[in-house]
Design a protein around this motif. Sequence first.
Motif, PDB file in Angstrom:
ATOM      1  N   GLU A  72      -5.863 -97.986  32.161  1.00 25.32           N
ATOM      2  CA  GLU A  72      -6.446 -96.968  31.282  1.00 25.32           C
ATOM      3  C   GLU A  72      -6.353 -95.579  31.904  1.00 25.32           C
ATOM      4  O   GLU A  72      -6.064 -94.606  31.225  1.00 25.32           O
ATOM      5  CB  GLU A  72      -7.911 -97.298  30.961  1.00 25.32           C
ATOM      6  CG  GLU A  72      -8.092 -98.534  30.100  1.00 25.32           C
ATOM      7  CD  GLU A  72      -7.935 -99.839  30.881  1.00 25.32           C
ATOM      8  OE1 GLU A  72      -8.110 -99.843  32.124  1.00 25.32           O
ATOM      9  OE2 GLU A  72      -7.604-100.867  30.254  1.00 25.32           O
ATOM     10  N   VAL A  84      -2.709 -94.390  31.632  1.00 27.57           N
ATOM     11  CA  VAL A  84      -2.360 -94.024  30.256  1.00 27.57           C
ATOM     12  C   VAL A  84      -3.007 -92.692  29.888  1.00 27.57           C
ATOM     13  O   VAL A  84      -2.366 -91.815  29.296  1.00 27.57           O
ATOM     14  CB  VAL A  84      -2.781 -95.139  29.270  1.00 27.57           C
ATOM     15  CG1 VAL A  84      -2.661 -94.671  27.839  1.00 27.57           C
ATOM     16  CG2 VAL A  84      -1.956 -96.398  29.501  1.00 27.57           C
ATOM     17  N   GLU A  85      -4.261 -92.506  30.258  1.00 28.07           N
ATOM     18  CA  GLU A  85      -4.944 -91.246  29.952  1.00 28.07           C
ATOM     19  C   GLU A  85      -4.332 -90.081  30.718  1.00 28.07           C
ATOM     20  O   GLU A  85      -4.242 -88.971  30.197  1.00 28.07           O
ATOM     21  CB  GLU A  85      -6.443 -91.359  30.263  1.00 28.07           C
ATOM     22  CG  GLU A  85      -7.194 -92.202  29.272  1.00 28.07           C
ATOM     23  CD  GLU A  85      -7.118 -91.663  27.855  1.00 28.07           C
ATOM     24  OE1 GLU A  85      -7.216 -90.437  27.647  1.00 28.07           O
ATOM     25  OE2 GLU A  85      -6.955 -92.489  26.935  1.00 28.07           O
ATOM     26  N   ARG A 139      -1.224 -89.212  28.887  1.00 27.44           N
ATOM     27  CA  ARG A 139      -1.596 -88.610  27.611  1.00 27.44           C
ATOM     28  C   ARG A 139      -2.030 -87.146  27.806  1.00 27.44           C
ATOM     29  O   ARG A 139      -1.743 -86.289  26.971  1.00 27.44           O
ATOM     30  CB  ARG A 139      -2.715 -89.416  26.961  1.00 27.44           C
ATOM     31  CG  ARG A 139      -2.956 -89.017  25.523  1.00 27.44           C
ATOM     32  CD  ARG A 139      -3.961 -89.918  24.861  1.00 27.44           C
ATOM     33  NE  ARG A 139      -3.401 -91.274  24.750  1.00 27.44           N
ATOM     34  CZ  ARG A 139      -4.125 -92.372  24.646  1.00 27.44           C
ATOM     35  NH1 ARG A 139      -5.425 -92.308  24.649  1.00 27.44           N
ATOM     36  NH2 ARG A 139      -3.548 -93.546  24.537  1.00 27.44           N
ATOM     37  N   GLU A 158       1.294 -85.260  27.989  1.00 28.27           N
ATOM     38  CA  GLU A 158       2.116 -85.252  26.782  1.00 28.27           C
ATOM     39  C   GLU A 158       1.412 -84.642  25.572  1.00 28.27           C
ATOM     40  O   GLU A 158       2.012 -83.862  24.843  1.00 28.27           O
ATOM     41  CB  GLU A 158       2.575 -86.672  26.462  1.00 28.27           C
ATOM     42  CG  GLU A 158       3.526 -87.222  27.511  1.00 28.27           C
ATOM     43  CD  GLU A 158       3.920 -88.662  27.253  1.00 28.27           C
ATOM     44  OE1 GLU A 158       3.301 -89.315  26.379  1.00 28.27           O
ATOM     45  OE2 GLU A 158       4.836 -89.134  27.927  1.00 28.27           O
ATOM     46  N   GLU A 159       0.171 -85.001  25.345  1.00 24.68           N
ATOM     47  CA  GLU A 159      -0.504 -84.567  24.123  1.00 24.68           C
ATOM     48  C   GLU A 159      -1.208 -83.223  24.272  1.00 24.68           C
ATOM     49  O   GLU A 159      -1.242 -82.437  23.341  1.00 24.68           O
ATOM     50  CB  GLU A 159      -1.499 -85.630  23.665  1.00 24.68           C
ATOM     51  CG  GLU A 159      -0.823 -86.893  23.194  1.00 24.68           C
ATOM     52  CD  GLU A 159      -1.812 -87.962  22.768  1.00 24.68           C
ATOM     53  OE1 GLU A 159      -3.026 -87.703  22.777  1.00 24.68           O
ATOM     54  OE2 GLU A 159      -1.356 -89.068  22.430  1.00 24.68           O
ATOM     55  N   ARG A 160      -1.772 -82.972  25.425  1.00 18.10           N
ATOM     56  CA  ARG A 160      -2.527 -81.732  25.597  1.00 18.10           C
ATOM     57  C   ARG A 160      -1.687 -80.606  26.184  1.00 18.10           C
ATOM     58  O   ARG A 160      -2.147 -79.479  26.274  1.00 18.10           O
ATOM     59  CB  ARG A 160      -3.745 -81.983  26.475  1.00 18.10           C
ATOM     60  CG  ARG A 160      -4.724 -82.922  25.794  1.00 18.10           C
ATOM     61  CD  ARG A 160      -6.013 -82.972  26.523  1.00 18.10           C
ATOM     62  NE  ARG A 160      -6.899 -83.967  25.914  1.00 18.10           N
ATOM     63  CZ  ARG A 160      -7.867 -84.558  26.565  1.00 18.10           C
ATOM     64  NH1 ARG A 160      -8.100 -84.272  27.821  1.00 18.10           N
ATOM     65  NH2 ARG A 160      -8.620 -85.444  25.945  1.00 18.10           N
ATOM     66  N   ALA A 187       4.514 -91.490  33.902  1.00 15.41           N
ATOM     67  CA  ALA A 187       5.014 -90.983  32.618  1.00 15.41           C
ATOM     68  C   ALA A 187       6.348 -91.636  32.270  1.00 15.41           C
ATOM     69  O   ALA A 187       6.586 -92.038  31.128  1.00 15.41           O
ATOM     70  CB  ALA A 187       5.157 -89.462  32.665  1.00 15.41           C
TER      71      ALA A 187
END
Length: 96
Positions: free
Chosen positions: A9, A12-13, A16, A19-21, A43
């Motif tokens: 977890e 993955v965070e 994330r 990639e997302e922020r 990544a």
Amino acid sequence: MERKQYSREFKVEAVRLIEERGVSVAQAARDLGVHVTLLRKWARSLGKEGKDAFPGHGRRTPEQEEIDRLRREVARLKAERDILKKAAAYFAKDSL
């Protein structure tokens, strides 16, 4: 010195976050206390393997399980072959 382990977890965070922020890899690594190279590896792994990334301690990917199964089968077949060679040599010796 014991090697630090991170949960799936967490990895993955962390990916994330990049990639997302839109946080840079270097900044995310500093914030999380992780080496930049390790974060890039996570990544890459997540991008390449998707949901099968980071299988965890003791769990293997389906490909690794197949490789292990095939290795066991090869070892068994080699043992059978060697037994048959010895039996053939034994019976050939008796017939002479």
